[in-house]
Design a protein around this motif. Structure first.
Motif, mmCIF file in Angstrom:
data_model
loop_
_atom_site.group_PDB
_atom_site.id
_atom_site.type_symbol
_atom_site.label_atom_id
_atom_site.label_comp_id
_atom_site.label_asym_id
_atom_site.label_seq_id
_atom_site.Cartn_x
_atom_site.Cartn_y
_atom_site.Cartn_z
ATOM 1 N N ASP A 15 37.770 33.367 48.292
ATOM 2 C CA ASP A 15 36.564 32.929 47.569
ATOM 3 C C ASP A 15 36.127 33.969 46.556
ATOM 4 O OD1 ASP A 15 36.384 30.602 48.878
ATOM 5 O OD2 ASP A 15 34.737 31.190 50.224
ATOM 6 N N LYS A 16 36.126 35.222 47.012
ATOM 7 C CA LYS A 16 35.676 36.298 46.106
ATOM 8 C C LYS A 16 36.621 36.432 44.920
ATOM 9 C CE LYS A 16 32.821 39.303 48.821
ATOM 10 N NZ LYS A 16 32.802 40.064 50.077
ATOM 11 N N LEU A 17 37.915 36.319 45.195
ATOM 12 C CA LEU A 17 38.892 36.397 44.105
ATOM 13 C C LEU A 17 38.634 35.278 43.093
ATOM 14 C CD1 LEU A 17 41.492 37.692 42.927
ATOM 15 C CD2 LEU A 17 42.797 36.025 44.270
ATOM 16 N N HIS A 18 38.385 34.084 43.608
ATOM 17 C CA HIS A 18 38.157 32.962 42.684
ATOM 18 C C HIS A 18 36.873 33.143 41.884
ATOM 19 C CE1 HIS A 18 41.201 30.676 45.256
ATOM 20 N NE2 HIS A 18 41.755 31.011 44.118
ATOM 21 N N LYS A 19 35.859 33.740 42.514
ATOM 22 C CA LYS A 19 34.617 34.006 41.771
ATOM 23 C C LYS A 19 34.864 35.001 40.641
ATOM 24 C CE LYS A 19 31.107 32.658 45.044
ATOM 25 N NZ LYS A 19 30.850 33.017 46.452
ATOM 26 N N VAL A 47 35.859 36.161 34.774
ATOM 27 C CA VAL A 47 36.782 36.539 33.691
ATOM 28 C C VAL A 47 36.905 35.379 32.705
ATOM 29 C CG1 VAL A 47 39.205 37.062 33.146
ATOM 30 C CG2 VAL A 47 38.073 38.232 35.061
ATOM 31 N N HIS A 48 37.060 34.191 33.243
ATOM 32 C CA HIS A 48 37.209 33.004 32.399
ATOM 33 C C HIS A 48 35.968 32.792 31.529
ATOM 34 C CE1 HIS A 48 38.359 29.028 31.103
ATOM 35 N NE2 HIS A 48 37.211 28.546 31.551
ATOM 36 N N ALA A 49 34.784 32.907 32.157
ATOM 37 C CA ALA A 49 33.532 32.704 31.416
ATOM 38 C C ALA A 49 33.366 33.761 30.321
ATOM 39 C CB ALA A 49 32.336 32.740 32.376
ATOM 40 N N ALA A 50 33.665 35.014 30.642
ATOM 41 C CA ALA A 50 33.494 36.091 29.656
ATOM 42 C C ALA A 50 34.496 35.937 28.512
ATOM 43 C CB ALA A 50 33.647 37.455 30.333
ATOM 44 N N ALA A 51 35.727 35.576 28.849
ATOM 45 C CA ALA A 51 36.740 35.393 27.805
ATOM 46 C C ALA A 51 36.347 34.239 26.889
ATOM 47 C CB ALA A 51 38.114 35.142 28.438
ATOM 48 N N LEU A 111 33.377 33.038 26.276
ATOM 49 C CA LEU A 111 32.225 33.452 25.469
ATOM 50 C C LEU A 111 32.665 34.320 24.283
ATOM 51 C CD1 LEU A 111 29.113 33.172 25.624
ATOM 52 C CD2 LEU A 111 29.068 35.378 26.805
ATOM 53 N N ALA A 112 33.714 35.112 24.506
ATOM 54 C CA ALA A 112 34.199 36.008 23.449
ATOM 55 C C ALA A 112 35.210 35.308 22.537
ATOM 56 C CB ALA A 112 34.830 37.252 24.082
ATOM 57 N N GLY A 113 35.446 34.015 22.778
ATOM 58 C CA GLY A 113 36.425 33.293 21.954
ATOM 59 C C GLY A 113 37.850 33.737 22.226
ATOM 60 N N ARG A 114 38.102 34.220 23.438
ATOM 61 C CA ARG A 114 39.438 34.675 23.787
ATOM 62 C C ARG A 114 40.037 33.752 24.840
ATOM 63 N NH1 ARG A 114 39.119 40.613 25.856
ATOM 64 N NH2 ARG A 114 41.369 40.252 25.765
ATOM 65 N N SER A 115 41.373 33.755 24.942
ATOM 66 C CA SER A 115 41.971 32.945 25.998
ATOM 67 C C SER A 115 41.898 33.735 27.310
ATOM 68 C CB SER A 115 43.417 32.605 25.656
ATOM 69 O OG SER A 115 44.276 33.631 26.087
ATOM 70 N N THR A 116 41.739 33.010 28.407
ATOM 71 C CA THR A 116 41.647 33.660 29.716
ATOM 72 C C THR A 116 42.922 34.447 30.009
ATOM 73 O OG1 THR A 116 40.262 31.850 30.429
ATOM 74 C CG2 THR A 116 41.155 33.230 32.161
ATOM 75 N N LYS A 117 44.034 33.932 29.506
ATOM 76 C CA LYS A 117 45.322 34.601 29.743
ATOM 77 C C LYS A 117 45.407 35.980 29.105
ATOM 78 C CE LYS A 117 48.525 30.738 30.035
ATOM 79 N NZ LYS A 117 49.162 29.920 29.009
ATOM 80 N N SER A 118 44.560 36.233 28.113
ATOM 81 C CA SER A 118 44.621 37.536 27.434
ATOM 82 C C SER A 118 43.974 38.649 28.257
ATOM 83 C CB SER A 118 43.969 37.455 26.051
ATOM 84 O OG SER A 118 42.564 37.275 26.172
ATOM 85 N N VAL A 119 43.384 38.284 29.398
ATOM 86 C CA VAL A 119 42.764 39.291 30.268
ATOM 87 C C VAL A 119 43.434 39.250 31.632
ATOM 88 C CG1 VAL A 119 40.616 40.167 31.262
ATOM 89 C CG2 VAL A 119 40.537 38.826 29.137
ATOM 90 N N GLN A 120 44.057 40.361 32.023
ATOM 91 C CA GLN A 120 44.689 40.420 33.347
ATOM 92 C C GLN A 120 43.727 41.037 34.344
ATOM 93 O OE1 GLN A 120 48.563 42.508 32.720
ATOM 94 N NE2 GLN A 120 49.247 40.838 34.055
ATOM 95 N N LEU A 121 43.752 40.515 35.549
ATOM 96 C CA LEU A 121 42.904 41.061 36.608
ATOM 97 C C LEU A 121 43.746 41.977 37.501
ATOM 98 C CD1 LEU A 121 40.276 41.154 38.265
ATOM 99 C CD2 LEU A 121 41.082 39.092 39.457
ATOM 100 N N LEU A 122 43.387 43.264 37.480
ATOM 101 C CA LEU A 122 44.033 44.233 38.370
ATOM 102 C C LEU A 122 43.134 44.396 39.595
ATOM 103 C CD1 LEU A 122 46.275 46.449 38.757
ATOM 104 C CD2 LEU A 122 44.715 48.040 37.636
#
Ligand SMILES: *Cc1c(COP(=O)(O)O)cnc(C)c1O
Length: 239
Positions: free
Chosen positions: A6-10, A15-19, A21-32
């Protein structure tokens, strides 16, 4: 374990919402997923939820987890301070190192990288707020940063990928963004300087910045890797 999923999905949702908002694709941000101090069982649970890249700060702890989880195709990133006597294990057991801030360390990692492995991906750590307590190259001395970038680019068993920063923790989003914007500007300068020198910058594509408390601001300023521990795994004992 379901709690971890659940926490991972949140965090994915953030990440999706921030990307977006910034006009970026979600794929351009990797989650480490930063798994320092967390047991191998938690890493495995996240792996089962689809997470593949994990960040560790403490070598001994990381090596123990890696041997317990050797059957899984995890990509391990080293993100902690590096002492010279640790470079051999780091060069052998990680795909990325985010925390290089001097040539001596880079040179040792290069010499010790096993030749049957692909080049070790490297980010140079910068110190945005010039905090004495933090490692990293002072952003005010960009000539030093550029010289290190040039030197690392020349090492055949390393691949220079970009910059990493850990700005001072602060809850004001404007201040957070200001700090990340400085890192992004330095990144652009280095990239164009390297390019002018005829150095191949096609792999210089990484801004490793943003943690649990400031990932939205980091993504707004161009982060390509956010390093998140607490908001995935819960508070650490040291917090
Ligand atoms: C611990 C750590 C993180 C994760 O921080 P959280 O606030 O727990 O998300 C990210 N980067 C580095 C370098 C760290 O040491």
């Amino acid at each position: 374990m379901y709690n971890l999923h659940d926490k991972l999905h949140k965090v994915h949702d953030r990440v999706h919402a921030a990307a977006t908002l910034a006009g970026r694709s979600t794929k351009s941000v990797q989650l480490l997923a930063v798994s320092k101090t967390r047991p191998a069982s938690s890493v495995k649970a996240l792996y089962e939820a689809g997470q593949r890249i994990f960040g560790e700060n403490y070598l001994q702890e990381a090596l123990e987890k890696q041997s317990l989880l050797s059957a899984l195709d995890i990509e391990w990133h080293f993100i902690g301070p590096i002492q010279s006597n640790k470079t051999q294990d780091i060069a052998q057991h990680f795909s990325w190192v985010h925390s290089v801030d001097r040539f001596k360390i880079a040179n040792r990692l290069n010499d010790q990288r096993p030749i049957d492995l692909p080049p070790l991906n490297i980010c140079l750590q910068v110190n945005v707020d010039n905090e004495a307590s933090k490692s990293g190259l002072d952003l005010h001395h960009q000539d030093e940063l550029l010289n290190l970038a040039i030197a690392v680019s020349d090492l055949p068993h390393l691949c220079l990928r970009g910059l990493m920063a850990i700005p001072m923790a602060c809850s004001d989003q404007h201040k957070q963004r200001e700090a990340f914007a400085k890192v992004a500007t330095a990144f652009d300068c280095i990239r164009s300087s390297l390019n002018k020198l005829g150095i191949d910058v096609s792999a210089f594509d990484t801004l490793s910045m943003g943690m649990s408390g400031d990932m939205e601001a980091a993504i707004a300023e161009g982060a390509t890797i956010v390093r998140v521990g607490t908001d995935i795994f819960g508070p650490r004992n040291d917090q």
